[in-house]
Design a protein around this motif. Structure first.
Motif, PDB file in Angstrom:
ATOM      1  N   SER A  58      48.283  -8.975  36.945  1.00 44.60           N
ATOM      2  CA  SER A  58      48.211  -9.753  35.887  1.00 44.60           C
ATOM      3  C   SER A  58      49.347  -9.946  35.572  1.00 44.60           C
ATOM      4  CB  SER A  58      48.439  -8.486  34.909  1.00 44.60           C
ATOM      5  OG  SER A  58      49.565  -8.374  34.995  1.00 44.60           O
ATOM      6  N   TYR A  59      51.034 -10.382  36.406  1.00 48.71           N
ATOM      7  CA  TYR A  59      51.296 -11.359  36.412  1.00 48.71           C
ATOM      8  C   TYR A  59      50.869 -12.518  36.588  1.00 48.71           C
ATOM      9  CZ  TYR A  59      56.567 -12.960  37.162  1.00 48.71           C
ATOM     10  OH  TYR A  59      57.785 -13.510  37.163  1.00 48.71           O
ATOM     11  N   ILE A  60      50.775 -12.832  37.788  1.00 50.53           N
ATOM     12  CA  ILE A  60      50.152 -13.795  38.604  1.00 50.53           C
ATOM     13  C   ILE A  60      49.615 -14.521  37.721  1.00 50.53           C
ATOM     14  CG2 ILE A  60      48.832 -14.781  40.683  1.00 50.53           C
ATOM     15  CD1 ILE A  60      51.414 -13.733  41.754  1.00 50.53           C
ATOM     16  N   SER A  61      48.738 -13.762  36.329  1.00 48.01           N
ATOM     17  CA  SER A  61      47.868 -14.687  35.600  1.00 48.01           C
ATOM     18  C   SER A  61      48.650 -14.796  35.076  1.00 48.01           C
ATOM     19  CB  SER A  61      46.454 -13.686  35.249  1.00 48.01           C
ATOM     20  OG  SER A  61      45.943 -13.835  34.133  1.00 48.01           O
ATOM     21  N   ARG A  62      49.678 -14.739  33.813  1.00 48.01           N
ATOM     22  CA  ARG A  62      50.410 -14.934  32.590  1.00 48.01           C
ATOM     23  C   ARG A  62      51.027 -16.550  33.469  1.00 48.01           C
ATOM     24  NH1 ARG A  62      51.889  -9.600  32.739  1.00 48.01           N
ATOM     25  NH2 ARG A  62      54.250 -10.606  32.682  1.00 48.01           N
ATOM     26  N   LEU A  63      51.228 -16.331  34.251  1.00 44.99           N
ATOM     27  CA  LEU A  63      52.304 -17.525  35.323  1.00 44.99           C
ATOM     28  C   LEU A  63      51.120 -18.261  35.014  1.00 44.99           C
ATOM     29  CD1 LEU A  63      54.241 -15.694  38.474  1.00 44.99           C
ATOM     30  CD2 LEU A  63      54.748 -16.842  36.339  1.00 44.99           C
ATOM     31  N   GLU A  64      49.892 -18.470  35.687  1.00 43.33           N
ATOM     32  CA  GLU A  64      49.000 -19.478  35.555  1.00 43.33           C
ATOM     33  C   GLU A  64      48.646 -19.823  34.480  1.00 43.33           C
ATOM     34  OE1 GLU A  64      45.978 -18.503  38.714  1.00 43.33           O
ATOM     35  OE2 GLU A  64      46.975 -18.415  40.308  1.00 43.33           O
ATOM     36  N   ASN A  65      48.746 -19.068  33.231  1.00 39.27           N
ATOM     37  CA  ASN A  65      48.736 -19.517  31.887  1.00 39.27           C
ATOM     38  C   ASN A  65      49.660 -19.481  31.210  1.00 39.27           C
ATOM     39  OD1 ASN A  65      45.313 -19.227  31.676  1.00 39.27           O
ATOM     40  ND2 ASN A  65      46.174 -17.032  32.248  1.00 39.27           N
ATOM     41  N   GLY A  66      50.087 -20.151  31.405  1.00 38.23           N
ATOM     42  CA  GLY A  66      52.213 -20.575  31.222  1.00 38.23           C
ATOM     43  C   GLY A  66      52.540 -19.560  29.799  1.00 38.23           C
ATOM     44  N   LYS A  67      51.738 -17.882  30.270  1.00 39.09           N
ATOM     45  CA  LYS A  67      52.256 -17.202  29.449  1.00 39.09           C
ATOM     46  C   LYS A  67      53.662 -16.321  29.020  1.00 39.09           C
ATOM     47  CE  LYS A  67      48.184 -17.916  27.117  1.00 39.09           C
ATOM     48  NZ  LYS A  67      48.480 -18.687  25.615  1.00 39.09           N
ATOM     49  N   CYS A  68      54.565 -16.509  30.088  1.00 35.96           N
ATOM     50  CA  CYS A  68      56.081 -15.831  30.869  1.00 35.96           C
ATOM     51  C   CYS A  68      56.622 -16.655  30.917  1.00 35.96           C
ATOM     52  CB  CYS A  68      55.808 -14.649  31.319  1.00 35.96           C
ATOM     53  SG  CYS A  68      54.902 -14.502  33.084  1.00 35.96           S
ATOM     54  N   ASP A  69      58.474 -16.302  31.494  1.00 42.02           N
ATOM     55  CA  ASP A  69      58.828 -16.748  31.643  1.00 42.02           C
ATOM     56  C   ASP A  69      58.795 -16.458  33.397  1.00 42.02           C
ATOM     57  OD1 ASP A  69      60.068 -18.968  30.024  1.00 42.02           O
ATOM     58  OD2 ASP A  69      61.359 -17.706  29.057  1.00 42.02           O
ATOM     59  N   ILE A  70      59.284 -17.144  34.117  1.00 43.56           N
ATOM     60  CA  ILE A  70      60.212 -17.134  35.679  1.00 43.56           C
ATOM     61  C   ILE A  70      60.522 -16.914  36.478  1.00 43.56           C
ATOM     62  CG2 ILE A  70      58.329 -18.737  36.626  1.00 43.56           C
ATOM     63  CD1 ILE A  70      57.536 -17.514  39.283  1.00 43.56           C
ATOM     64  N   GLN A  71      61.563 -15.887  37.011  1.00 42.80           N
ATOM     65  CA  GLN A  71      62.552 -16.290  37.361  1.00 42.80           C
ATOM     66  C   GLN A  71      62.793 -16.994  38.641  1.00 42.80           C
ATOM     67  OE1 GLN A  71      64.897 -12.557  38.634  1.00 42.80           O
ATOM     68  NE2 GLN A  71      64.717 -12.237  36.227  1.00 42.80           N
ATOM     69  N   LEU A  72      63.743 -17.939  38.904  1.00 44.74           N
ATOM     70  CA  LEU A  72      63.864 -18.763  40.146  1.00 44.74           C
ATOM     71  C   LEU A  72      63.720 -17.747  41.130  1.00 44.74           C
ATOM     72  CD1 LEU A  72      64.106 -21.774  40.890  1.00 44.74           C
ATOM     73  CD2 LEU A  72      66.273 -21.494  41.101  1.00 44.74           C
ATOM     74  N   SER A  73      63.867 -17.030  41.599  1.00 42.13           N
ATOM     75  CA  SER A  73      64.134 -16.289  43.184  1.00 42.13           C
ATOM     76  C   SER A  73      62.679 -15.766  43.401  1.00 42.13           C
ATOM     77  CB  SER A  73      65.174 -14.723  43.189  1.00 42.13           C
ATOM     78  OG  SER A  73      64.663 -13.819  42.412  1.00 42.13           O
ATOM     79  N   THR A  74      62.428 -15.422  41.794  1.00 42.03           N
ATOM     80  CA  THR A  74      60.503 -14.619  41.653  1.00 42.03           C
ATOM     81  C   THR A  74      59.867 -16.618  42.241  1.00 42.03           C
ATOM     82  OG1 THR A  74      61.144 -13.472  39.827  1.00 42.03           O
ATOM     83  CG2 THR A  74      58.497 -13.730  40.660  1.00 42.03           C
ATOM     84  N   LEU A  75      60.151 -17.499  41.785  1.00 42.83           N
ATOM     85  CA  LEU A  75      58.999 -18.666  42.307  1.00 42.83           C
ATOM     86  C   LEU A  75      59.075 -19.120  43.629  1.00 42.83           C
ATOM     87  CD1 LEU A  75      57.332 -21.135  40.521  1.00 42.83           C
ATOM     88  CD2 LEU A  75      60.370 -22.091  40.480  1.00 42.83           C
TER      89      LEU A  75
END
Length: 102
Positions: A68-85
């Motif tokens: 679900s987190y990957i999905s939210r990232l791919e849909n631009g629905k959440c922020d991401i920390q640089l370390s996670t990126l």
């Protein structure tokens, strides 16, 4: 001169953005720029995942997160920390990230 006429007279993409959203520093323009950056990251993530022939679930398992987190990232629905990126692209997808601050 109305907005449509101004748009017809622009000479480059930056002038178009200035006309449509205001100059950089304007709240409307800054919001547009932020959303554009999220879109670029999300599309780059989707493309890299597809190139790696991985599902969202497979990528999530590889980097220790949820689908679900990957999905939210791919849909631009959440922020991401640089370390996670970095973790997702470099460890999960084998891609190198270069950060440019300008």
């Amino acid at each position: 001169m109305d907005k449509n006429e101004k748009i017809r007279n622009v000479k480059n993409f930056n002038e178009l953005l200035d006309t449509e959203f205001g100059v950089i520093g304007n709240e409307k323009r800054d919001d547009f720029e932020k959303k554009a950056h999220y879109f670029i990251i999300s599309e780059t993530l989707k493309e890299a995942r597809h190139e790696a022939k991985m599902t969202q679930e497979q990528l999530a398992i590889k980097v220790g997160t949820k689908k679900s987190y990957i999905s939210r990232l791919e849909n631009g629905k959440c922020d991401i920390q640089l370390s996670t990126l970095y973790k997702i692209f470099e460890f999960g997808l084998g891609k190198k990230i270069n950060l440019v601050i300008g």
